[in-house]
Design a protein around this motif. Sequence first.
Motif, PDB file in Angstrom:
ATOM      1  N   ILE A  20      -9.943 -16.457  14.821  1.00 12.69           N
ATOM      2  CA  ILE A  20     -10.360 -17.826  14.520  1.00 12.69           C
ATOM      3  C   ILE A  20     -11.718 -18.058  15.163  1.00 12.69           C
ATOM      4  O   ILE A  20     -11.862 -17.988  16.385  1.00 12.69           O
ATOM      5  N   SER A  21     -12.730 -18.316  14.322  1.00 10.80           N
ATOM      6  CA  SER A  21     -14.064 -18.590  14.867  1.00 10.80           C
ATOM      7  C   SER A  21     -14.871 -19.393  13.856  1.00 10.80           C
ATOM      8  O   SER A  21     -14.906 -19.055  12.668  1.00 10.80           O
ATOM      9  N   GLY A  22     -15.486 -20.449  14.329  1.00  7.05           N
ATOM     10  CA  GLY A  22     -16.373 -21.245  13.486  1.00  7.05           C
ATOM     11  C   GLY A  22     -15.691 -21.886  12.299  1.00  7.05           C
ATOM     12  O   GLY A  22     -16.314 -22.019  11.248  1.00  7.05           O
ATOM     13  N   GLY A  23     -14.447 -22.252  12.422  1.00  6.89           N
ATOM     14  CA  GLY A  23     -13.733 -22.877  11.311  1.00  6.89           C
ATOM     15  C   GLY A  23     -13.214 -21.897  10.275  1.00  6.89           C
ATOM     16  O   GLY A  23     -12.652 -22.290   9.264  1.00  6.89           O
ATOM     17  N   VAL A  24     -13.429 -20.609  10.499  1.00  7.61           N
ATOM     18  CA  VAL A  24     -12.947 -19.579   9.580  1.00  7.61           C
ATOM     19  C   VAL A  24     -11.767 -18.866  10.228  1.00  7.61           C
ATOM     20  O   VAL A  24     -11.838 -18.449  11.380  1.00  7.61           O
ATOM     21  N   VAL A  25     -10.690 -18.768   9.481  1.00  8.66           N
ATOM     22  CA  VAL A  25      -9.509 -18.041   9.938  1.00  8.66           C
ATOM     23  C   VAL A  25      -9.476 -16.730   9.163  1.00  8.66           C
ATOM     24  O   VAL A  25      -9.505 -16.719   7.936  1.00  8.66           O
ATOM     25  N   ALA A  26      -9.431 -15.617   9.889  1.00  9.96           N
ATOM     26  CA  ALA A  26      -9.473 -14.304   9.244  1.00  9.96           C
ATOM     27  C   ALA A  26      -8.436 -13.384   9.863  1.00  9.96           C
ATOM     28  O   ALA A  26      -7.934 -13.631  10.962  1.00  9.96           O
ATOM     29  N   MET A  27      -8.127 -12.325   9.148  1.00 10.15           N
ATOM     30  CA  MET A  27      -7.169 -11.338   9.621  1.00 10.15           C
ATOM     31  C   MET A  27      -7.475  -9.996   8.971  1.00 10.15           C
ATOM     32  O   MET A  27      -7.710  -9.928   7.766  1.00 10.15           O
ATOM     33  N   ARG A  28      -7.510  -8.958   9.762  1.00 15.20           N
ATOM     34  CA  ARG A  28      -7.670  -7.590   9.269  1.00 15.20           C
ATOM     35  C   ARG A  28      -6.470  -6.794   9.733  1.00 15.20           C
ATOM     36  O   ARG A  28      -6.093  -6.863  10.901  1.00 15.20           O
ATOM     37  N   TYR A  29      -5.888  -6.026   8.834  1.00 13.02           N
ATOM     38  CA  TYR A  29      -4.749  -5.198   9.196  1.00 13.02           C
ATOM     39  C   TYR A  29      -4.632  -4.033   8.227  1.00 13.02           C
ATOM     40  O   TYR A  29      -5.252  -4.024   7.169  1.00 13.02           O
ATOM     41  N   GLN A  30      -3.869  -3.035   8.644  1.00  7.40           N
ATOM     42  CA  GLN A  30      -3.622  -1.852   7.824  1.00  7.40           C
ATOM     43  C   GLN A  30      -2.150  -1.768   7.489  1.00  7.40           C
ATOM     44  O   GLN A  30      -1.292  -2.148   8.275  1.00  7.40           O
ATOM     45  N   LYS A  31      -1.880  -1.228   6.320  1.00  8.63           N
ATOM     46  CA  LYS A  31      -0.505  -1.024   5.878  1.00  8.63           C
ATOM     47  C   LYS A  31      -0.347   0.441   5.486  1.00  8.63           C
ATOM     48  O   LYS A  31      -1.116   0.968   4.678  1.00  8.63           O
ATOM     49  N   LYS A  32       0.620   1.116   6.095  1.00 12.03           N
ATOM     50  CA  LYS A  32       0.938   2.497   5.736  1.00 12.03           C
ATOM     51  C   LYS A  32       2.149   2.495   4.821  1.00 12.03           C
ATOM     52  O   LYS A  32       3.168   1.893   5.139  1.00 12.03           O
ATOM     53  N   ILE A  33       2.020   3.194   3.701  1.00  9.32           N
ATOM     54  CA  ILE A  33       3.098   3.283   2.720  1.00  9.32           C
ATOM     55  C   ILE A  33       3.457   4.749   2.551  1.00  9.32           C
ATOM     56  O   ILE A  33       2.617   5.572   2.184  1.00  9.32           O
ATOM     57  N   LEU A  34       4.694   5.078   2.831  1.00  9.69           N
ATOM     58  CA  LEU A  34       5.178   6.452   2.706  1.00  9.69           C
ATOM     59  C   LEU A  34       5.469   6.754   1.239  1.00  9.69           C
ATOM     60  O   LEU A  34       6.336   6.128   0.628  1.00  9.69           O
ATOM     61  N   LEU A  35       4.719   7.683   0.668  1.00 10.58           N
ATOM     62  CA  LEU A  35       4.927   8.065  -0.733  1.00 10.58           C
ATOM     63  C   LEU A  35       5.943   9.198  -0.836  1.00 10.58           C
ATOM     64  O   LEU A  35       6.836   9.169  -1.665  1.00 10.58           O
ATOM     65  N   THR A  36       5.748  10.226  -0.034  1.00 12.75           N
ATOM     66  CA  THR A  36       6.704  11.335   0.060  1.00 12.75           C
ATOM     67  C   THR A  36       6.831  11.669   1.541  1.00 12.75           C
ATOM     68  O   THR A  36       6.246  11.007   2.381  1.00 12.75           O
ATOM     69  N   ASP A  37       7.562  12.713   1.846  1.00  4.39           N
ATOM     70  CA  ASP A  37       7.719  13.107   3.240  1.00  4.39           C
ATOM     71  C   ASP A  37       6.391  13.486   3.896  1.00  4.39           C
ATOM     72  O   ASP A  37       6.224  13.337   5.100  1.00  4.39           O
ATOM     73  N   SER A  38       5.450  13.967   3.118  1.00  3.36           N
ATOM     74  CA  SER A  38       4.193  14.439   3.703  1.00  3.36           C
ATOM     75  C   SER A  38       2.953  13.694   3.207  1.00  3.36           C
ATOM     76  O   SER A  38       1.845  14.028   3.596  1.00  3.36           O
ATOM     77  N   ILE A  39       3.127  12.693   2.366  1.00  5.99           N
ATOM     78  CA  ILE A  39       1.983  11.946   1.831  1.00  5.99           C
ATOM     79  C   ILE A  39       2.151  10.470   2.166  1.00  5.99           C
ATOM     80  O   ILE A  39       3.169   9.861   1.837  1.00  5.99           O
ATOM     81  N   THR A  40       1.131   9.907   2.824  1.00  4.70           N
ATOM     82  CA  THR A  40       1.138   8.499   3.191  1.00  4.70           C
ATOM     83  C   THR A  40      -0.101   7.833   2.617  1.00  4.70           C
ATOM     84  O   THR A  40      -1.196   8.373   2.683  1.00  4.70           O
ATOM     85  N   LEU A  41       0.081   6.641   2.074  1.00  7.47           N
ATOM     86  CA  LEU A  41      -1.014   5.838   1.551  1.00  7.47           C
ATOM     87  C   LEU A  41      -1.377   4.796   2.600  1.00  7.47           C
ATOM     88  O   LEU A  41      -0.514   4.068   3.077  1.00  7.47           O
TER      89      LEU A  41
END
Length: 118
Positions: free
Chosen positions: A87-108
């Motif tokens: 929260i700064s200057g009247g702007v509310v922001a958020m950055r985050y990452q999401k990991k999605i498991l596609l297979t046992d060895s592949i992650t998005l």
Amino acid sequence: MIKYSKHSHQHGIGLLGFLLVLTAFGILGTVALKALPAYMEYYSIQATVNRIAHDPLLQSDSDVRTAFDRQMQVDSIHDVTGRDLDISGGVVAMRYQKKILLTDSITLLIDFDAASKP
């Protein structure tokens, strides 16, 4: 009178080509179906951030964070909390990452960046 050639060939996709195209669409469809809930949650977070940023009753940063935490329970937001808000200057922001498991060895891995509009 129509003459037909003995050597006329039909052109099109063969069985192997069809299976390759079907496999490609299957892989892309699986990735899209697994990523869809993450994008739906992102759009919910984006709407919540916009709504909270423009609420005149929320004066302090702690009020904004508390309002976000209450709204995330209503909207079933699980990946982030009010502590993650920038929260700064009247702007509310958020950055985050999401990991999605596609297979046992592949992650998005998807980077999301939600910010209120001025």
